[in-house]
Design a protein around this motif. Structure first.
Motif, mmCIF file in Angstrom:
data_model
loop_
_atom_site.group_PDB
_atom_site.id
_atom_site.type_symbol
_atom_site.label_atom_id
_atom_site.label_comp_id
_atom_site.label_asym_id
_atom_site.label_seq_id
_atom_site.Cartn_x
_atom_site.Cartn_y
_atom_site.Cartn_z
ATOM 1 N N GLN A 56 4.491 1.992 8.806
ATOM 2 C CA GLN A 56 4.853 1.282 7.570
ATOM 3 C C GLN A 56 3.696 0.419 7.069
ATOM 4 O O GLN A 56 3.758 -0.153 5.989
ATOM 5 N N ASN A 57 2.632 0.299 7.891
ATOM 6 C CA ASN A 57 1.471 -0.491 7.473
ATOM 7 C C ASN A 57 0.627 0.268 6.460
ATOM 8 O O ASN A 57 0.879 1.428 6.161
ATOM 9 N N PHE A 58 -0.426 -0.394 6.003
ATOM 10 C CA PHE A 58 -1.377 0.242 5.091
ATOM 11 C C PHE A 58 -2.117 1.350 5.845
ATOM 12 O O PHE A 58 -2.718 1.098 6.884
ATOM 13 N N ASP A 83 -4.795 13.487 1.400
ATOM 14 C CA ASP A 83 -4.175 13.017 0.146
ATOM 15 C C ASP A 83 -3.355 14.131 -0.490
ATOM 16 O O ASP A 83 -3.261 14.220 -1.716
ATOM 17 N N PRO B 20 2.987 -2.810 2.025
ATOM 18 C CA PRO B 20 1.710 -2.243 2.499
ATOM 19 C C PRO B 20 1.699 -0.710 2.549
ATOM 20 O O PRO B 20 0.704 -0.077 2.197
ATOM 21 N N ARG B 21 2.824 -0.113 2.946
ATOM 22 C CA ARG B 21 2.882 1.349 2.996
ATOM 23 C C ARG B 21 2.696 1.940 1.601
ATOM 24 O O ARG B 21 1.999 2.929 1.398
ATOM 25 N N GLN B 23 1.154 0.401 -0.864
ATOM 26 C CA GLN B 23 -0.219 0.142 -1.301
ATOM 27 C C GLN B 23 -1.153 1.233 -0.789
ATOM 28 O O GLN B 23 -2.057 1.672 -1.493
ATOM 29 N N GLY B 24 -0.909 1.689 0.449
ATOM 30 C CA GLY B 24 -1.692 2.800 0.984
ATOM 31 C C GLY B 24 -1.468 4.061 0.170
ATOM 32 O O GLY B 24 -2.408 4.773 -0.190
ATOM 33 N N ILE B 27 -3.307 3.927 -3.229
ATOM 34 C CA ILE B 27 -4.733 4.274 -3.121
ATOM 35 C C ILE B 27 -4.870 5.793 -3.005
ATOM 36 O O ILE B 27 -5.705 6.417 -3.664
ATOM 37 N N SER B 28 -4.026 6.376 -2.167
ATOM 38 C CA SER B 28 -4.089 7.810 -1.936
ATOM 39 C C SER B 28 -3.782 8.596 -3.220
ATOM 40 O O SER B 28 -4.477 9.560 -3.555
ATOM 41 N N ARG B 31 -6.740 8.238 -5.596
ATOM 42 C CA ARG B 31 -7.881 9.031 -5.133
ATOM 43 C C ARG B 31 -7.634 10.497 -5.471
ATOM 44 O O ARG B 31 -8.491 11.193 -5.986
ATOM 45 N N ASN B 32 -6.441 10.950 -5.185
ATOM 46 C CA ASN B 32 -6.035 12.320 -5.440
ATOM 47 C C ASN B 32 -6.113 12.670 -6.925
ATOM 48 O O ASN B 32 -6.492 13.776 -7.294
ATOM 49 N N LYS B 55 -7.843 -4.787 2.855
ATOM 50 C CA LYS B 55 -7.751 -3.379 3.243
ATOM 51 C C LYS B 55 -7.707 -2.467 2.026
ATOM 52 O O LYS B 55 -8.183 -1.341 2.043
ATOM 53 N N MET B 56 -7.089 -2.951 0.979
ATOM 54 C CA MET B 56 -6.943 -2.176 -0.238
ATOM 55 C C MET B 56 -8.182 -2.305 -1.118
ATOM 56 O O MET B 56 -8.668 -1.333 -1.694
ATOM 57 N N ARG B 58 -11.249 -2.770 -0.392
ATOM 58 C CA ARG B 58 -12.483 -2.078 -0.026
ATOM 59 C C ARG B 58 -12.486 -0.633 -0.536
ATOM 60 O O ARG B 58 -13.536 -0.107 -0.874
ATOM 61 N N HIS B 59 -11.312 -0.015 -0.629
ATOM 62 C CA HIS B 59 -11.254 1.340 -1.199
ATOM 63 C C HIS B 59 -11.567 1.300 -2.696
ATOM 64 O O HIS B 59 -12.243 2.171 -3.228
ATOM 65 N N HIS B 310 0.648 15.057 -5.050
ATOM 66 C CA HIS B 310 0.605 14.285 -3.812
ATOM 67 C C HIS B 310 1.999 14.311 -3.186
ATOM 68 O O HIS B 310 2.993 14.209 -3.902
#
Lengths: 306, 372
Positions: A56-58, A83, B20-21, B23-24, B27-28, B31-32, B55-56, B58-59, B310
């Motif tokens: 569930q984390n980043f 991706d 956070p999940r 947010q990941g 980004i994905s 990017r896609n 963490k976000m 930097r991408h 995606h």
């Protein structure tokens, strides 16, 4: 903090299959999904001491190795996904593990531009880190594996990630890729070497990966200062020797071996300049691993282990 | 129906409130969709960047680094191509991303490009190709069938490549192939071009919008669908301020170019996906001029195409929808008696000349193979 090795077999396979297996690798979190037994076997062997992250984390890089469709299933091929896209051509199932590792490298090679990334192996002792750039076949991975088996800490087999404006390298410890004869050389070098599945007939020949987190600090994320740059060259017919290399040559060669030197423009130049001015640069020609390890130890004043 | 990337582009502060999940995944998805640098610009300009987790960020910064380098390289290439074209008696007219960035338009901020597209006059294209090749641009390695296809049925010559710098140059003589239904008079486009710097031209604002919409609905591959739609949104918010008559003459211009159907789709979906503001009644008028296009099935297909391809954002039947749009785009490009043999040939090549066991592809950003 739980490591991959703490999971029961059943839970491990379930997490891998459903894509909820997330690992901390240096500064990045990868999630890996696969239904292939060979991938499960490799991860179980080589990543067992890696820290698990809550899915569930980043997640930085979400990757998957699975069949792309019926046609691939019939051809016994599989596909690398990132991706949700397929950046590479389909691969034979027997090579899936090597491609997982290459795909994980690729994620960093292509995307992480917060660092100046050299194509190099990095090892460290309490006296500082050594960056070892090299073209494929130069023997950098073999030397890196050997040093790791003799008490050095392996920071990376592939990416020297430099924080711009400093000489500090960010650890990104993952299995070391060994090709062809290097596999047997390392097995004979040390009985301690733990190898994953062998992928036959890849475009690089026979490939197997070695567990690289052999040091007590292997999963420590703190950056370490680089003190040396050694350009290894495996050559069976030449005299083994270590010689000082000119800084200007080293600059050009290291820039050539960088993934993003030109992408970073001025910042890339300045970081490389800072690095080259701060480290001692050497050429190392070798064919005997014991000699090479001993010579590196002497060069940096590190005691020989075993 | 909304997806994370859409939410964050429309309302950047939404990104700061995501789990956070998510947010990941954001980004994905960005990017896609090749929208990571654009997302970074939106977050920065709205003052939300600093509140995002490192963490976000930097991408996002990584993508901005790529954009900055592309911009610099584009500047250099533009300068060189301009002087090469001058010796072939041709002006440099940039299309799409290259034009957006060189004209320093808001749509160019954070816009990532994969190649440089230019438009030259039909009668001079052979001369232009010869001159570019003499100056070091090389033809691409494609088979005879594809080469013939480009030259006989295409609106561009096979891509030219600078191997040393890794740049691809697409030289067009029109914005749609001659086989497509609309018969676009490229001379009209050239006549209205704007000189943005000495010897560097772009299409007029209106034509830029119409071209972007046309590109979107005639391209078979929708990897860049959402990105192209975002381009349209940025332009439609910006151009009316540059030209008070922008809206008045847009529909008329599209009709003159026979591209009113594409323009209607472009306006309609940009408005639907990104809430782009349009003058009252404009959409209705655009539809009237395009005549009977708003079929529910078309909506069903396109609303799938304008999402990141995606796993997190795919809807039910996204795969078949994309396939149908792929077929449709070809159908729009050429009559059925040309289309069937072409698609059969492509399918045959895909099934039996597959690159199984081939090494990993060259990565066009670093010029290094992935598997080192």
């Amino acid at each position: 903090m739980q490591a991959v090795g703490n999971l029961t077999n059943k839970l491990f396979h379930k997490q891998l299959r459903t894509g909820s297996l997330a690992l901390q690798v240096g500064p990045y979190t990868y999630s890996i999904q696969s239904d292939l037994p060979i991938v499960a076997e490799g991860i179980r062997a080589l990543y067992r001491d890696f820290v698990l992250v809550d899915p569930q984390n980043f997640i930085d890089y979400k990757i998957s190795i699975r069949h792309g469709g019926l046609l691939q299933r019939l051809r016994r091929q599989t596909q690398f996904y990132f991706d949700g896209t397929r950046p590479f051509a389909p691969i034979p199932i027997g090579q899936a593990y090597a491609f997982l590792e290459w795909g994980m490298n690729w994620c960093v090679s292509l995307h992480a531009n917060e660092y100046l990334k050299l194509h190099a192996a990095v090892v460290s002792s309490e006296r500082g880190a050594i960056i070892m750039p090299g073209v494929p076949g130069s023997g950098k991975s073999t030397l890196c594996a050997a040093l790791g088996l003799r008490g050095w800490r392996i920071l990376s087999d592939e990416h020297a990630m430099l924080i711009p404006g400093t000489v500090n390298v960010v650890p990104l410890c993952r299995p070391v890729s060994l090709k062809n004869e290097s596999i047997e050389v390392i097995q004979q070098f040390s009985a301690e070497a733990i190898l994953g599945p062998t992928s036959q007939k890849t475009h690089k020949g026979r490939v197997a990966h070695m567990k690289a987190d052999l040091h007590a600090d292997s999963h420590n994320a703190s950056p370490l200062p680089a003190a040396w740059m050694i350009f290894p060259r495996f050559c069976p017919n030449e005299r083994q020797q270590v010689t000082l290399r000119r800084r200007s040559d080293s600059f050009i060669l290291a820039a050539y071996h960088s993934f993003n030197y030109s992408l970073l423009c001025e910042s890339g130049f300045e970081s490389m300049e800072k690095l080259i001015n701060s480290v001692a640069c050497f050429d190392l020609v070798y064919h005997d691993l014991n000699w090479a390890v001993h010579t590196v130890n002497q060069l940096v004043g590190h005691p020989d282990n075993e | 129906m909304s997806f994370l990337l859409q939410q964050a582009l429309i309302d950047p502060s939404a990104a700061t409130k995501m789990h956070p999940r998510q947010q990941g995944a954001l980004i994905s998805q960005a990017r896609n969709s090749r929208l990571l640098a654009s997302l970074a610009v939106v977050l920065k300009d709205s003052g939300n960047m600093e509140t995002l987790p490192e963490k976000m960020r930097r991408h996002l910064r990584s993508a901005l680094v790529i954009h900055a380098k592309q911009k610099m390289d584009l500047n250099y290439e533009t300068d060189r191509i301009r002087s090469i074209l001058r010796s072939a008696d041709e002006n440099l007219l940039l299309l799409k991303g290259g034009a957006y960035i060189q004209a320093e338009l808001p749509v160019g901020k954070g816009r990532l490009i994969t190649d440089i597209d230019i438009l030259v006059s039909r009668k001079n294209i052979e001369n232009v190709e010869r001159t570019l090749k003499a100056a070091g641009w090389e033809g691409s390695q494609i088979d005879d069938y594809d080469d013939h296809y480009y030259r006989r049925w295409g609106h561009e010559i096979p891509p030219l490549i600078s191997h040393r710098r890794g740049t691809t140059l697409d030289v067009h003589h029109n914005i749609l192939p001659p086989t497509a239904g609309p018969n676009v008079d490229a001379c009209l486009l050239l006549k209205d071009a704007i000189e943005i710097a000495p010897g560097i031209f772009t299409l007029s604002w209106r034509d830029m919008v119409i071209h972007s919409a046309t590109h979107l609905f005639h391209e078979g591959e929708f990897h860049h669908g959402l990105r192209d739609l975002w381009d349209l949104d940025r332009m439609l918010r910006d151009f009316p301020d540059r030209d008070p008559h922008f809206w008045n003459e847009l529909l008329e211009r599209a009709e003159r170019l026979q591209l009113q159907v594409s323009l209607f789709h472009g306006l309609n979906y940009t408005h639907k996906v990104f809430g782009t503001p349009l003058p009252a009644g404009l959409l209705r008028e655009a539809r009237d001029r395009a005549q009977n296009v708003a079929k529910p099935i078309v909506d069903f297909l396109y609303l799938r195409a304008f999402r990141p391809d995606h796993p997190d954002s795919r809807l039910l039947f996204t795969g078949p929808a994309l396939f149908l749009l792929y077929v449709r785009s070809h159908y729009l490009r050429m009559p059925i008696y040309l289309l069937l043999p072409h698609l059969t040939r492509k399918l045959w090549k895909r099934c039996f000349q597959d690159d199984s066991g081939a090494p990993l592809g060259l990565d066009n950003k670093t010029g290094k193979t992935a598997n080192q």
